[in-house]
Write an enzyme that holds these catalytic residues in place. Structure first.
Site, PDB file in Angstrom:
ATOM      1  N   LYS A  72      18.684   1.519  -3.265  1.00 45.47           N
ATOM      2  CA  LYS A  72      19.183   0.391  -2.639  1.00 45.47           C
ATOM      3  C   LYS A  72      20.275  -0.234  -3.254  1.00 45.47           C
ATOM      4  CE  LYS A  72      15.386  -0.282   0.629  1.00 45.47           C
ATOM      5  NZ  LYS A  72      14.513  -1.019   1.347  1.00 45.47           N
ATOM      6  N   ASP A 110      16.796  -4.524   6.301  1.00 42.44           N
ATOM      7  CA  ASP A 110      15.424  -5.103   5.892  1.00 42.44           C
ATOM      8  C   ASP A 110      15.206  -6.560   5.921  1.00 42.44           C
ATOM      9  OD1 ASP A 110      14.592  -2.443   4.801  1.00 42.44           O
ATOM     10  OD2 ASP A 110      15.491  -2.823   3.009  1.00 42.44           O
TER      11      ASP A 110
HETATM   12  P1  NAP Z   1       8.955  -2.746  -5.948  1.00 45.68           P
HETATM   13  O1  NAP Z   1      10.413  -2.990  -6.093  1.00 45.68           O
HETATM   14  O2  NAP Z   1       8.024  -1.976  -6.884  1.00 45.68           O
HETATM   15  O3  NAP Z   1       8.611  -4.448  -6.211  1.00 45.68           O
HETATM   16  C1  NAP Z   1       7.150  -4.992  -6.335  1.00 45.68           C
HETATM   17  C2  NAP Z   1       7.151  -5.995  -7.120  1.00 45.68           C
HETATM   18  O4  NAP Z   1       5.829  -6.472  -7.306  1.00 45.68           O
HETATM   19  C3  NAP Z   1       7.389  -5.464  -8.662  1.00 45.68           C
HETATM   20  O5  NAP Z   1       8.343  -6.497  -9.479  1.00 45.68           O
HETATM   21  C4  NAP Z   1       6.102  -5.303  -9.285  1.00 45.68           C
HETATM   22  O6  NAP Z   1       6.066  -5.394 -10.603  1.00 45.68           O
HETATM   23  C5  NAP Z   1       5.541  -6.498  -8.825  1.00 45.68           C
HETATM   24  N1  NAP Z   1       3.924  -6.665  -9.026  1.00 45.68           N
HETATM   25  C6  NAP Z   1       3.111  -5.260  -9.025  1.00 45.68           C
HETATM   26  N2  NAP Z   1       1.773  -6.000  -9.193  1.00 45.68           N
HETATM   27  C7  NAP Z   1       1.910  -7.147  -9.008  1.00 45.68           C
HETATM   28  C8  NAP Z   1       0.790  -8.243  -9.143  1.00 45.68           C
HETATM   29  N3  NAP Z   1      -0.467  -7.867  -9.385  1.00 45.68           N
HETATM   30  N4  NAP Z   1       1.302  -9.531  -9.004  1.00 45.68           N
HETATM   31  C9  NAP Z   1       2.470  -9.831  -8.763  1.00 45.68           C
HETATM   32  N5  NAP Z   1       3.334  -8.754  -8.906  1.00 45.68           N
HETATM   33  C10 NAP Z   1       2.790  -7.667  -8.764  1.00 45.68           C
HETATM   34  O7  NAP Z   1       8.589  -2.748  -4.535  1.00 45.68           O
HETATM   35  P2  NAP Z   1       9.382  -2.965  -2.985  1.00 45.68           P
HETATM   36  O8  NAP Z   1      10.305  -2.115  -2.640  1.00 45.68           O
HETATM   37  O9  NAP Z   1       9.806  -4.243  -3.352  1.00 45.68           O
HETATM   38  O10 NAP Z   1       8.323  -3.040  -1.921  1.00 45.68           O
HETATM   39  C11 NAP Z   1       6.966  -3.998  -2.031  1.00 45.68           C
HETATM   40  C12 NAP Z   1       5.942  -3.610  -1.102  1.00 45.68           C
HETATM   41  O11 NAP Z   1       6.617  -3.650  -0.008  1.00 45.68           O
HETATM   42  C13 NAP Z   1       5.577  -1.945  -1.121  1.00 45.68           C
HETATM   43  O12 NAP Z   1       4.266  -1.831  -0.771  1.00 45.68           O
HETATM   44  C14 NAP Z   1       6.548  -1.412   0.144  1.00 45.68           C
HETATM   45  O13 NAP Z   1       5.967  -0.199   0.363  1.00 45.68           O
HETATM   46  C15 NAP Z   1       6.567  -2.428   0.845  1.00 45.68           C
HETATM   47  N6  NAP Z   1       7.725  -2.310   1.831  1.00 45.68           N
HETATM   48  C16 NAP Z   1       7.629  -2.698   3.232  1.00 45.68           C
HETATM   49  C17 NAP Z   1       8.679  -2.713   3.977  1.00 45.68           C
HETATM   50  C18 NAP Z   1       8.628  -2.665   5.457  1.00 45.68           C
HETATM   51  O14 NAP Z   1       9.453  -2.343   6.148  1.00 45.68           O
HETATM   52  N7  NAP Z   1       7.217  -3.055   5.867  1.00 45.68           N
HETATM   53  C19 NAP Z   1       9.978  -2.662   3.483  1.00 45.68           C
HETATM   54  C20 NAP Z   1      10.041  -2.523   1.984  1.00 45.68           C
HETATM   55  C21 NAP Z   1       8.862  -2.498   1.055  1.00 45.68           C
HETATM   56  P3  NAP Z   1       6.054  -4.125 -11.615  1.00 45.68           P
HETATM   57  O15 NAP Z   1       7.472  -3.475 -11.495  1.00 45.68           O
HETATM   58  O16 NAP Z   1       5.808  -4.513 -13.034  1.00 45.68           O
HETATM   59  O17 NAP Z   1       5.060  -3.272 -11.118  1.00 45.68           O
END
Ligand code: NAP
Length: 290
Positions: A72, A110
């Protein structure tokens, strides 16, 4: 409307095999009676530049794409122009390709998709206390869209296991938009969830059955909306606990749906009919529960 001479749309990312986007967009094409196809384009990072270069080719059959994890932010350098929102958030998930000039224009649906779902849930974030878990790509879109509201939330507290990641995100966004209402905190306790009107889980924690619930049920209350961006499972442990406390709850399915609708509307340069949107959502739900 969608140009006649082009026929392909698709999702660029890696991996993308789990994506429900083809289901949503192919439903809309079918309902509109258009012979179009939405495909998956799983691309390795070293294939990205050539793919975007090919999109400029007048003979390329691709008319629009979505971009997902992990590209992205990386895709931006291949685009010719950016929407005002992308210029602020610096992440793109939708690219409109000009049918004649073959120029690439980037959007991000988003953040607006999340807001559209909050509106459907009758939750107005203006003046509210927001707590966000996870400072990744999704959080970037959420913070940007909330900070750009004419009537902004009262405050946004942000926690990530890697504090430097959250601070880095804020520092970067702060170069282009006013993030004065956002504070990075050191622990989940400091999110002040007991005072929050909106709690968002923007981590992947909760997708697996064995995942813990990051938040203690004692902090959740009935005067809040708990929004988990995860849509599979439909009810994470966090949402189950929040429901038990009488909180309003939502999975991320609505955000997924609205970001898709808004992406389609950018490609079509027209609003989608309510009947078609309903069909898209119904098929999305069917696909999810397969
Ligand atoms: P991402 O870029 O991997 O970001 C997630 C963040 O959360 C990372 O910085 C991660 O750290 C952190 N994290 C992991 N475990 C944690 C904990 N125990 N406490 C606090 N922070 C923690 O993922 P993303 O793309 O932002 O997506 C996040 C979630 O949203 C996913 O489940 C994705 O499927 C969902 N999502 C949904 C939509 C929708 O349309 N509904 C859209 C986008 C994303 P690390 O990197 O150290 O693991």
């Amino acid at each position: 409307m969608i140009p006649e001479e082009t026929s392909l749309y698709g999702l660029v990312g890696y991996p993308v095999s789990h994506s429900l986007s083809p289901l949503m967009h192919n439903t809309a094409f079918k309902e509109l009676g258009l012979k179009r196809e939405y495909r998956l384009f799983p691309l390795k990072e070293n294939e990205l530049e050539a793919f975007f270069k090919d999109l400029h080719d007048p003979d390329c059959p691709v008319a629009g794409i979505n971009v997902t994890v992990p590209y992205k932010e990386k895709a931006i350098k291949y685009l010719d122009s950016l929407s005002p929102f992308v210029q602020k958030t610096m992440a793109v998930n939708t690219v409109v390709i000009h049918p004649k000039k073959r120029t690439l224009h980037g959007h991000n649906t988003d953040g607006p998709g999340f807001l559209a779902h909050l509106t459907e849930l009758k939750f107005n974030p203006s003046g509210k206390r927001v707590a966000i878990l996870g400072a990744g790509g999704a959080c970037r879109a959420l913070i940007s869209v909330l900070c750009l509201l004419p009537e902004r939330p009262h405050s946004i507290r942000l926690y990530d296991v890697q504090k430097e990641k959250a601070s880095g995100l804020l520092l970067d966004l702060g170069k282009r938009l006013d993030v004065g209402i956002v504070k990075v905190v050191d622990s989940i306790d400091e999110l002040n969830i007991e005072l929050a009107d909106l709690l968002v889980n923007a981590t992947p924690v909760g997708m697996k059955e064995t995942d813990p619930c990051l938040v203690s049920g004692d902090l959740l209350h009935q005067n809040m909306l708990v929004y988990d961006l995860i849509y599979n499972p439909a009810e994470t442990k966090l949402l189950g606990l929040a429901k038990a406390k009488g909180a309003q709850t939502s999975s991320g399915l609505g955000m997924l749906f609205y970001q898709g609708v808004l992406a389609f509307e950018h490609w079509a340069d027209a609003d989608l009919d309510e009947k078609i949107k309903k069909k898209m959502l119904a098929n999305l739900k069917k696909g999810l529960h397969k």
